[in-house]
Design an enzyme around this catalytic site. Sequence first.
Site, PDB file in Angstrom:
ATOM      1  N   GLU A  19       6.583  -8.265   3.208  1.00 50.99           N
ATOM      2  CA  GLU A  19       6.989  -7.535   4.329  1.00 50.99           C
ATOM      3  C   GLU A  19       8.370  -7.774   4.715  1.00 50.99           C
ATOM      4  OE1 GLU A  19       5.021  -5.027   5.417  1.00 50.99           O
ATOM      5  OE2 GLU A  19       3.282  -6.267   5.687  1.00 50.99           O
ATOM      6  N   SER A 110       1.084   2.974   8.658  1.00 48.60           N
ATOM      7  CA  SER A 110       2.311   4.053   8.380  1.00 48.60           C
ATOM      8  C   SER A 110       1.959   5.577   8.707  1.00 48.60           C
ATOM      9  CB  SER A 110       2.719   3.983   6.929  1.00 48.60           C
ATOM     10  OG  SER A 110       4.306   4.403   6.890  1.00 48.60           O
ATOM     11  N   SER A 112       3.474   7.583  10.500  1.00 49.49           N
ATOM     12  CA  SER A 112       4.768   8.353  10.198  1.00 49.49           C
ATOM     13  C   SER A 112       5.077   8.686   8.818  1.00 49.49           C
ATOM     14  CB  SER A 112       5.965   7.488  10.832  1.00 49.49           C
ATOM     15  OG  SER A 112       6.060   6.152  10.516  1.00 49.49           O
ATOM     16  N   ASP A 156       6.945   2.845   2.802  1.00 49.26           N
ATOM     17  CA  ASP A 156       5.961   3.530   3.266  1.00 49.26           C
ATOM     18  C   ASP A 156       5.874   5.098   2.845  1.00 49.26           C
ATOM     19  OD1 ASP A 156       5.843   1.649   4.959  1.00 49.26           O
ATOM     20  OD2 ASP A 156       6.436   2.447   6.712  1.00 49.26           O
TER      21      ASP A 156
HETATM   22  C1  GLA Z   1       7.885  -0.631   8.589  1.00 47.78           C
HETATM   23  C2  GLA Z   1       8.769   0.090   7.586  1.00 47.78           C
HETATM   24  C3  GLA Z   1       8.862  -0.471   6.428  1.00 47.78           C
HETATM   25  C4  GLA Z   1       8.922  -1.724   6.245  1.00 47.78           C
HETATM   26  C5  GLA Z   1       7.772  -2.548   6.976  1.00 47.78           C
HETATM   27  C6  GLA Z   1       7.895  -4.081   6.963  1.00 47.78           C
HETATM   28  O1  GLA Z   1       6.434  -0.329   8.069  1.00 47.78           O
HETATM   29  O2  GLA Z   1       8.407   1.470   7.786  1.00 47.78           O
HETATM   30  O3  GLA Z   1       9.825   0.291   5.623  1.00 47.78           O
HETATM   31  O4  GLA Z   1      10.126  -2.304   6.443  1.00 47.78           O
HETATM   32  O5  GLA Z   1       7.846  -1.992   8.359  1.00 47.78           O
HETATM   33  O6  GLA Z   1       7.615  -4.509   5.808  1.00 47.78           O
END
Ligand code: GLA
Length: 369
Positions: A19, A110, A112, A156
């Site tokens: 993460e 995610s 998005s 993502d």
């Molecule tokens: C969000 C971002 C990813 C990643 C995570 C943290 O989901 O879209 O790219 O950085 O946070 O790991």
Amino acid sequence: MHKEEVTAIAPGRINIIGEHTDYNYGWVMPAAIQKHTRITMNRIPGNICKVEALDLKDSFEFDIRDFSRIDHGWQNYVLGVVGEIMADGGTPGAFTCTIQSEVPVGGGMSSSAALECSIAVALNELFTLNIEKQRLIQACHRAEHNWVGIKSGIMDQFASMMGKRDHALLLDCKTLDYEYLPLQLEGYDILVLNTNVAHELASSEYNKRRNECEEGVYILKKYYPEIESLRDVQMDILLKHQSEIPPLIYSRCFHVIRENNRVHQATYAMRQNDIAGLGALLYESHYSLRDHYQVSCAELDFLVEHSKSEPAIAGSRMMGGGFGGSTISIIQSERTPAYIEKISSLYHESFGLELTSTIVATDDGARIV
Ligand code: GLA
């Protein structure tokens, strides 16, 4: 003969571990899940595109010959993908499209990327653009940076596009080399608990973390010019220069370097079928995100703390960007229903909010259906 209508779906994702490592060009271990965004797109004459978000009961129009980002809103995900595909040489015509999504917005799964990838795949098919998946991923990623304004990493979009059922992806965010790791946690479920909170801080703090990591790289680069990102930094180097790095920046770097190591350790644990070992790494990751990276919140900490007192749970941590969203836990399947009931009621008592639970089923990446 060209098509008049296509339907595309793109999945949300979980992240087992890794993460805030992706934009530091490190490693991540996401998997695509059976929660999708679904786009139905039709070719139309003229130049005016119409996009309708069915769940939001909202729609907008734009001229395919001339459009730009708007101030704020979901529309930028759509405009951004169309714009970045065109910037890459794609020539879509006018279209109408409807959007529906099962991926909860702000749930850390995610939504998005699922929206971006489903639009990209639909455009690619409807207008026979013949753009390969890796380039679609990059276009979606640029849409997030240039149109939405979040300086996210590539995890993502990569997971939503390249996921594979029953597998996690081990992705190197620098080289984009990847490997599919079989995700067979015999007798265990992957449980995602959505706090249903999305604190305001999420996007501003996200970009701030990215800058803080870059500041760490800037300091270390004076001594080691070959360092390009925190991915290139080992713990002994960080320790050696601790006194020259402001404490806050040091903590951010400390998290990223250790988290990258944890992804490698987790890969090993998964290959050995060592669920206890994998679970311990999830807890370590959470405490580091809470204490060193400071992206957790009371609701997420509450869920992780409770999982500690549940022997059937091997490990648990916050997932995604943080400041709300979900936790991911590895739990003995036979105990899952009872635990969901118990933790939902405790969560409601403490925060007055509903907890939404998902027992994860993995899936393939974005596709035409
Ligand atoms: C969000 C971002 C990813 C990643 C995570 C943290 O989901 O879209 O790219 O950085 O946070 O790991």
